[in-house]
Scaffold this motif. Structure first.
Motif, PDB file in Angstrom:
ATOM      1  N   GLY A  15       0.798  -1.220   0.000  1.00 43.65           N
ATOM      2  CA  GLY A  15       0.000   0.000   0.000  1.00 43.65           C
ATOM      3  C   GLY A  15       0.831   1.271   0.000  1.00 43.65           C
ATOM      4  N   GLY A  16       2.117   1.126   0.238  1.00 39.72           N
ATOM      5  CA  GLY A  16       2.990   2.279   0.289  1.00 39.72           C
ATOM      6  C   GLY A  16       3.460   2.725  -1.076  1.00 39.72           C
ATOM      7  N   SER A  17       4.368   3.698  -1.075  1.00 39.01           N
ATOM      8  CA  SER A  17       4.851   4.300  -2.313  1.00 39.01           C
ATOM      9  C   SER A  17       6.371   4.407  -2.318  1.00 39.01           C
ATOM     10  CB  SER A  17       4.271   5.710  -2.490  1.00 39.01           C
ATOM     11  OG  SER A  17       2.865   5.691  -2.572  1.00 39.01           O
ATOM     12  N   LEU A  18       6.931   4.353  -3.500  1.00 37.05           N
ATOM     13  CA  LEU A  18       8.348   4.613  -3.713  1.00 37.05           C
ATOM     14  C   LEU A  18       8.490   5.366  -5.029  1.00 37.05           C
ATOM     15  CD1 LEU A  18      10.095   1.208  -2.821  1.00 37.05           C
ATOM     16  CD2 LEU A  18      10.323   3.361  -1.574  1.00 37.05           C
ATOM     17  N   ARG A  19       9.574   6.115  -5.138  1.00 39.08           N
ATOM     18  CA  ARG A  19       9.868   6.830  -6.376  1.00 39.08           C
ATOM     19  C   ARG A  19      11.277   6.481  -6.808  1.00 39.08           C
ATOM     20  NH1 ARG A  19       8.280  11.490  -9.280  1.00 39.08           N
ATOM     21  NH2 ARG A  19       9.964  12.855  -9.965  1.00 39.08           N
ATOM     22  N   LEU A  20      11.388   5.911  -7.985  1.00 38.26           N
ATOM     23  CA  LEU A  20      12.690   5.568  -8.547  1.00 38.26           C
ATOM     24  C   LEU A  20      13.142   6.666  -9.500  1.00 38.26           C
ATOM     25  CD1 LEU A  20      12.149   1.786  -9.438  1.00 38.26           C
ATOM     26  CD2 LEU A  20      12.847   2.802  -7.264  1.00 38.26           C
ATOM     27  N   SER A  21      14.446   6.883  -9.513  1.00 33.40           N
ATOM     28  CA  SER A  21      15.043   7.840 -10.442  1.00 33.40           C
ATOM     29  C   SER A  21      16.191   7.169 -11.180  1.00 33.40           C
ATOM     30  CB  SER A  21      15.582   9.065  -9.692  1.00 33.40           C
ATOM     31  OG  SER A  21      14.565   9.730  -9.005  1.00 33.40           O
ATOM     32  N   CYS A  22      16.418   7.600 -12.397  1.00 32.89           N
ATOM     33  CA  CYS A  22      17.534   7.094 -13.192  1.00 32.89           C
ATOM     34  C   CYS A  22      18.113   8.250 -13.982  1.00 32.89           C
ATOM     35  CB  CYS A  22      17.064   5.984 -14.121  1.00 32.89           C
ATOM     36  SG  CYS A  22      18.317   5.394 -15.271  1.00 32.89           S
ATOM     37  N   ALA A  23      19.357   8.578 -13.685  1.00 30.12           N
ATOM     38  CA  ALA A  23      20.018   9.683 -14.354  1.00 30.12           C
ATOM     39  C   ALA A  23      21.003   9.145 -15.388  1.00 30.12           C
ATOM     40  CB  ALA A  23      20.743  10.550 -13.333  1.00 30.12           C
ATOM     41  N   ALA A  24      20.902   9.663 -16.600  1.00 28.66           N
ATOM     42  CA  ALA A  24      21.798   9.256 -17.676  1.00 28.66           C
ATOM     43  C   ALA A  24      22.898  10.291 -17.856  1.00 28.66           C
ATOM     44  CB  ALA A  24      21.021   9.102 -18.972  1.00 28.66           C
ATOM     45  N   VAL A  78      14.844   9.783 -15.892  1.00 25.96           N
ATOM     46  CA  VAL A  78      13.529   9.162 -15.952  1.00 25.96           C
ATOM     47  C   VAL A  78      13.133   8.751 -14.543  1.00 25.96           C
ATOM     48  CG1 VAL A  78      14.469   6.853 -16.474  1.00 25.96           C
ATOM     49  CG2 VAL A  78      12.113   7.419 -17.119  1.00 25.96           C
ATOM     50  N   PHE A  79      11.845   8.900 -14.260  1.00 23.99           N
ATOM     51  CA  PHE A  79      11.321   8.620 -12.930  1.00 23.99           C
ATOM     52  C   PHE A  79      10.229   7.551 -13.019  1.00 23.99           C
ATOM     53  CE2 PHE A  79      13.417  12.305 -11.231  1.00 23.99           C
ATOM     54  CZ  PHE A  79      13.378  13.247 -12.248  1.00 23.99           C
ATOM     55  N   LEU A  80      10.055   6.846 -11.919  1.00 23.37           N
ATOM     56  CA  LEU A  80       8.943   5.908 -11.808  1.00 23.37           C
ATOM     57  C   LEU A  80       8.320   6.096 -10.431  1.00 23.37           C
ATOM     58  CD1 LEU A  80       7.428   3.620 -13.312  1.00 23.37           C
ATOM     59  CD2 LEU A  80       8.815   2.006 -11.979  1.00 23.37           C
ATOM     60  N   GLN A  81       7.149   6.697 -10.423  1.00 28.62           N
ATOM     61  CA  GLN A  81       6.401   6.844  -9.171  1.00 28.62           C
ATOM     62  C   GLN A  81       5.536   5.605  -8.993  1.00 28.62           C
ATOM     63  OE1 GLN A  81       6.445   9.349  -6.786  1.00 28.62           O
ATOM     64  NE2 GLN A  81       5.114   7.972  -5.626  1.00 28.62           N
ATOM     65  N   MET A  82       5.744   4.906  -7.902  1.00 27.84           N
ATOM     66  CA  MET A  82       5.042   3.651  -7.650  1.00 27.84           C
ATOM     67  C   MET A  82       4.160   3.818  -6.423  1.00 27.84           C
ATOM     68  SD  MET A  82       8.115   0.929  -8.406  1.00 27.84           S
ATOM     69  CE  MET A  82       9.075   1.446  -6.984  1.00 27.84           C
ATOM     70  N   ASN A  83       2.865   3.750  -6.625  1.00 30.27           N
ATOM     71  CA  ASN A  83       1.888   3.863  -5.541  1.00 30.27           C
ATOM     72  C   ASN A  83       1.140   2.552  -5.370  1.00 30.27           C
ATOM     73  OD1 ASN A  83       2.571   6.625  -5.294  1.00 30.27           O
ATOM     74  ND2 ASN A  83       1.003   7.207  -6.781  1.00 30.27           N
ATOM     75  N   SER A  84       0.473   2.427  -4.241  1.00 27.02           N
ATOM     76  CA  SER A  84      -0.323   1.231  -3.953  1.00 27.02           C
ATOM     77  C   SER A  84       0.479  -0.041  -4.225  1.00 27.02           C
ATOM     78  CB  SER A  84      -1.603   1.234  -4.791  1.00 27.02           C
ATOM     79  OG  SER A  84      -2.369   2.395  -4.539  1.00 27.02           O
ATOM     80  N   LEU A  85       1.682  -0.058  -3.713  1.00 28.33           N
ATOM     81  CA  LEU A  85       2.572  -1.184  -3.979  1.00 28.33           C
ATOM     82  C   LEU A  85       2.030  -2.481  -3.377  1.00 28.33           C
ATOM     83  CD1 LEU A  85       5.915   0.698  -3.576  1.00 28.33           C
ATOM     84  CD2 LEU A  85       5.311  -0.710  -5.551  1.00 28.33           C
ATOM     85  N   LYS A  86       2.298  -3.570  -4.087  1.00 30.87           N
ATOM     86  CA  LYS A  86       1.856  -4.886  -3.682  1.00 30.87           C
ATOM     87  C   LYS A  86       3.072  -5.794  -3.507  1.00 30.87           C
ATOM     88  CE  LYS A  86      -2.223  -4.444  -6.662  1.00 30.87           C
ATOM     89  NZ  LYS A  86      -2.969  -5.044  -7.803  1.00 30.87           N
ATOM     90  N   PRO A  87       2.952  -6.839  -2.701  1.00 32.89           N
ATOM     91  CA  PRO A  87       4.091  -7.759  -2.551  1.00 32.89           C
ATOM     92  C   PRO A  87       4.585  -8.309  -3.891  1.00 32.89           C
ATOM     93  CG  PRO A  87       2.477  -8.174  -0.838  1.00 32.89           C
ATOM     94  CD  PRO A  87       1.854  -7.162  -1.762  1.00 32.89           C
ATOM     95  N   THR A 114      18.002  -1.632  -8.961  1.00 34.00           N
ATOM     96  CA  THR A 114      17.730  -1.205  -7.588  1.00 34.00           C
ATOM     97  C   THR A 114      16.630  -2.103  -7.027  1.00 34.00           C
ATOM     98  OG1 THR A 114      17.192   0.678  -6.154  1.00 34.00           O
ATOM     99  CG2 THR A 114      16.058   0.582  -8.275  1.00 34.00           C
ATOM    100  N   GLN A 115      16.846  -2.573  -5.818  1.00 34.33           N
ATOM    101  CA  GLN A 115      15.914  -3.534  -5.211  1.00 34.33           C
ATOM    102  C   GLN A 115      14.705  -2.812  -4.643  1.00 34.33           C
ATOM    103  OE1 GLN A 115      16.155  -7.082  -4.887  1.00 34.33           O
ATOM    104  NE2 GLN A 115      14.029  -6.840  -4.187  1.00 34.33           N
ATOM    105  N   VAL A 116      13.537  -3.326  -4.983  1.00 30.02           N
ATOM    106  CA  VAL A 116      12.281  -2.882  -4.382  1.00 30.02           C
ATOM    107  C   VAL A 116      11.656  -4.090  -3.697  1.00 30.02           C
ATOM    108  CG1 VAL A 116       9.938  -2.067  -4.837  1.00 30.02           C
ATOM    109  CG2 VAL A 116      11.879  -1.033  -6.043  1.00 30.02           C
ATOM    110  N   THR A 117      11.410  -3.957  -2.403  1.00 30.60           N
ATOM    111  CA  THR A 117      10.811  -5.037  -1.627  1.00 30.60           C
ATOM    112  C   THR A 117       9.552  -4.518  -0.954  1.00 30.60           C
ATOM    113  OG1 THR A 117      12.983  -6.008  -1.210  1.00 30.60           O
ATOM    114  CG2 THR A 117      11.157  -6.737   0.190  1.00 30.60           C
ATOM    115  N   VAL A 118       8.450  -5.200  -1.205  1.00 29.27           N
ATOM    116  CA  VAL A 118       7.165  -4.809  -0.635  1.00 29.27           C
ATOM    117  C   VAL A 118       6.719  -5.908   0.331  1.00 29.27           C
ATOM    118  CG1 VAL A 118       4.806  -4.087  -1.105  1.00 29.27           C
ATOM    119  CG2 VAL A 118       6.602  -3.628  -2.789  1.00 29.27           C
TER     120      VAL A 118
END
Length: 120
Positions: A15-24, A78-87, A114-118
Protein backbone atom coordinates in the motif's frame (compact mmCIF):
# COMPACT_ATOMS: atom_id res chain seq x y z
CA UNK A 1 28.33 5.31 -24.35
CA UNK A 2 25.62 6.11 -21.84
CA UNK A 3 25.93 5.53 -18.13
CA UNK A 4 22.87 5.10 -15.94
CA UNK A 5 22.63 5.58 -12.20
CA UNK A 6 19.48 4.49 -10.40
CA UNK A 7 18.23 5.45 -6.98
CA UNK A 8 15.12 5.25 -4.84
CA UNK A 9 14.60 1.56 -4.18
CA UNK A 10 14.00 0.15 -0.74
CA UNK A 11 11.65 -1.67 1.60
CA UNK A 12 8.05 -0.56 1.93
CA UNK A 13 4.84 -2.02 3.29
CA UNK A 14 2.03 -3.03 0.99
CA UNK A 15 0.00 0.00 0.00
CA UNK A 16 2.99 2.28 0.29
CA UNK A 17 4.85 4.30 -2.31
CA UNK A 18 8.35 4.61 -3.71
CA UNK A 19 9.87 6.83 -6.38
CA UNK A 20 12.69 5.57 -8.55
CA UNK A 21 15.04 7.84 -10.44
CA UNK A 22 17.53 7.09 -13.19
CA UNK A 23 20.02 9.68 -14.35
CA UNK A 24 21.80 9.26 -17.68
CA UNK A 25 25.22 10.69 -18.43
CA UNK A 26 27.77 10.42 -21.21
CA UNK A 27 26.55 10.53 -24.80
CA UNK A 28 22.97 11.51 -24.01
CA UNK A 29 22.20 13.68 -27.01
CA UNK A 30 20.59 10.84 -28.98
CA UNK A 31 18.61 9.19 -26.20
CA UNK A 32 15.11 8.31 -27.30
CA UNK A 33 13.03 5.83 -25.31
CA UNK A 34 13.58 5.60 -21.55
CA UNK A 35 11.99 3.01 -19.36
CA UNK A 36 11.90 0.62 -16.46
CA UNK A 37 12.00 -3.15 -16.35
CA UNK A 38 11.92 -5.48 -13.38
CA UNK A 39 13.04 -8.97 -12.55
CA UNK A 40 11.77 -11.04 -9.66
CA UNK A 41 13.71 -14.07 -8.38
CA UNK A 42 13.30 -16.99 -10.75
CA UNK A 43 11.43 -14.88 -13.28
CA UNK A 44 12.30 -13.28 -16.58
CA UNK A 45 12.92 -9.57 -16.84
CA UNK A 46 9.70 -7.81 -17.79
CA UNK A 47 8.71 -4.38 -18.99
CA UNK A 48 7.17 -2.06 -16.42
CA UNK A 49 6.87 1.22 -18.32
CA UNK A 50 8.34 3.08 -21.28
CA UNK A 51 8.27 6.73 -22.28
CA UNK A 52 9.41 8.18 -25.61
CA UNK A 53 10.82 11.61 -26.39
CA UNK A 54 7.30 12.69 -27.40
CA UNK A 55 6.05 11.31 -24.06
CA UNK A 56 4.14 8.44 -25.57
CA UNK A 57 3.82 5.97 -22.68
CA UNK A 58 3.29 2.24 -22.32
CA UNK A 59 2.62 0.43 -19.07
CA UNK A 60 2.48 -3.21 -18.17
CA UNK A 61 -1.11 -4.17 -17.38
CA UNK A 62 -0.08 -5.16 -13.86
CA UNK A 63 0.97 -1.60 -12.97
CA UNK A 64 -1.58 0.51 -14.82
CA UNK A 65 -3.28 2.97 -12.52
CA UNK A 66 -0.64 2.54 -9.82
CA UNK A 67 2.68 3.50 -11.43
CA UNK A 68 3.52 6.69 -13.30
CA UNK A 69 6.55 7.15 -15.53
CA UNK A 70 7.90 10.58 -16.38
CA UNK A 71 11.09 12.08 -17.73
CA UNK A 72 13.10 15.25 -17.69
CA UNK A 73 14.86 15.65 -20.99
CA UNK A 74 16.77 18.65 -19.67
CA UNK A 75 18.23 16.48 -16.89
CA UNK A 76 18.33 13.20 -18.87
CA UNK A 77 16.43 11.57 -16.05
CA UNK A 78 13.53 9.16 -15.95
CA UNK A 79 11.32 8.62 -12.93
CA UNK A 80 8.94 5.91 -11.81
CA UNK A 81 6.40 6.84 -9.17
CA UNK A 82 5.04 3.65 -7.65
CA UNK A 83 1.89 3.86 -5.54
CA UNK A 84 -0.32 1.23 -3.95
CA UNK A 85 2.57 -1.18 -3.98
CA UNK A 86 1.86 -4.89 -3.68
CA UNK A 87 4.09 -7.76 -2.55
CA UNK A 88 4.11 -9.01 -6.14
CA UNK A 89 5.87 -5.79 -7.15
CA UNK A 90 8.94 -7.03 -5.30
CA UNK A 91 11.81 -7.23 -7.78
CA UNK A 92 15.03 -5.66 -8.92
CA UNK A 93 14.09 -2.67 -11.07
CA UNK A 94 16.33 -1.78 -13.99
CA UNK A 95 16.48 1.48 -15.87
CA UNK A 96 16.80 1.17 -19.64
CA UNK A 97 17.45 3.76 -22.32
CA UNK A 98 17.67 3.49 -26.08
CA UNK A 99 20.04 5.70 -28.01
CA UNK A 100 20.55 5.95 -31.75
CA UNK A 101 24.17 6.16 -32.86
CA UNK A 102 25.49 8.08 -35.84
CA UNK A 103 25.09 5.02 -38.06
CA UNK A 104 21.40 4.81 -37.22
CA UNK A 105 21.64 1.76 -34.98
CA UNK A 106 19.65 1.62 -31.76
CA UNK A 107 21.73 0.83 -28.71
CA UNK A 108 20.28 -0.25 -25.39
CA UNK A 109 21.81 0.61 -22.05
CA UNK A 110 20.95 -0.80 -18.63
CA UNK A 111 21.34 0.49 -15.11
CA UNK A 112 22.77 -1.60 -12.32
CA UNK A 113 19.36 -2.30 -10.81
CA UNK A 114 17.73 -1.21 -7.59
CA UNK A 115 15.91 -3.53 -5.21
CA UNK A 116 12.28 -2.88 -4.38
CA UNK A 117 10.81 -5.04 -1.63
CA UNK A 118 7.17 -4.81 -0.64
CA UNK A 119 6.19 -6.52 2.59
CA UNK A 120 2.70 -7.82 3.24
Amino acid sequence: QVQLVESGGGLVQAGGSLRLSCAASGNTVNIETMGWYRQAPGEQRELVALITTTESINYADSVKGRFTISRSNAKNTVFLQMNSLKPEDTAVYYCNVESVNRLGFTLKYWGQGTQVTVSS
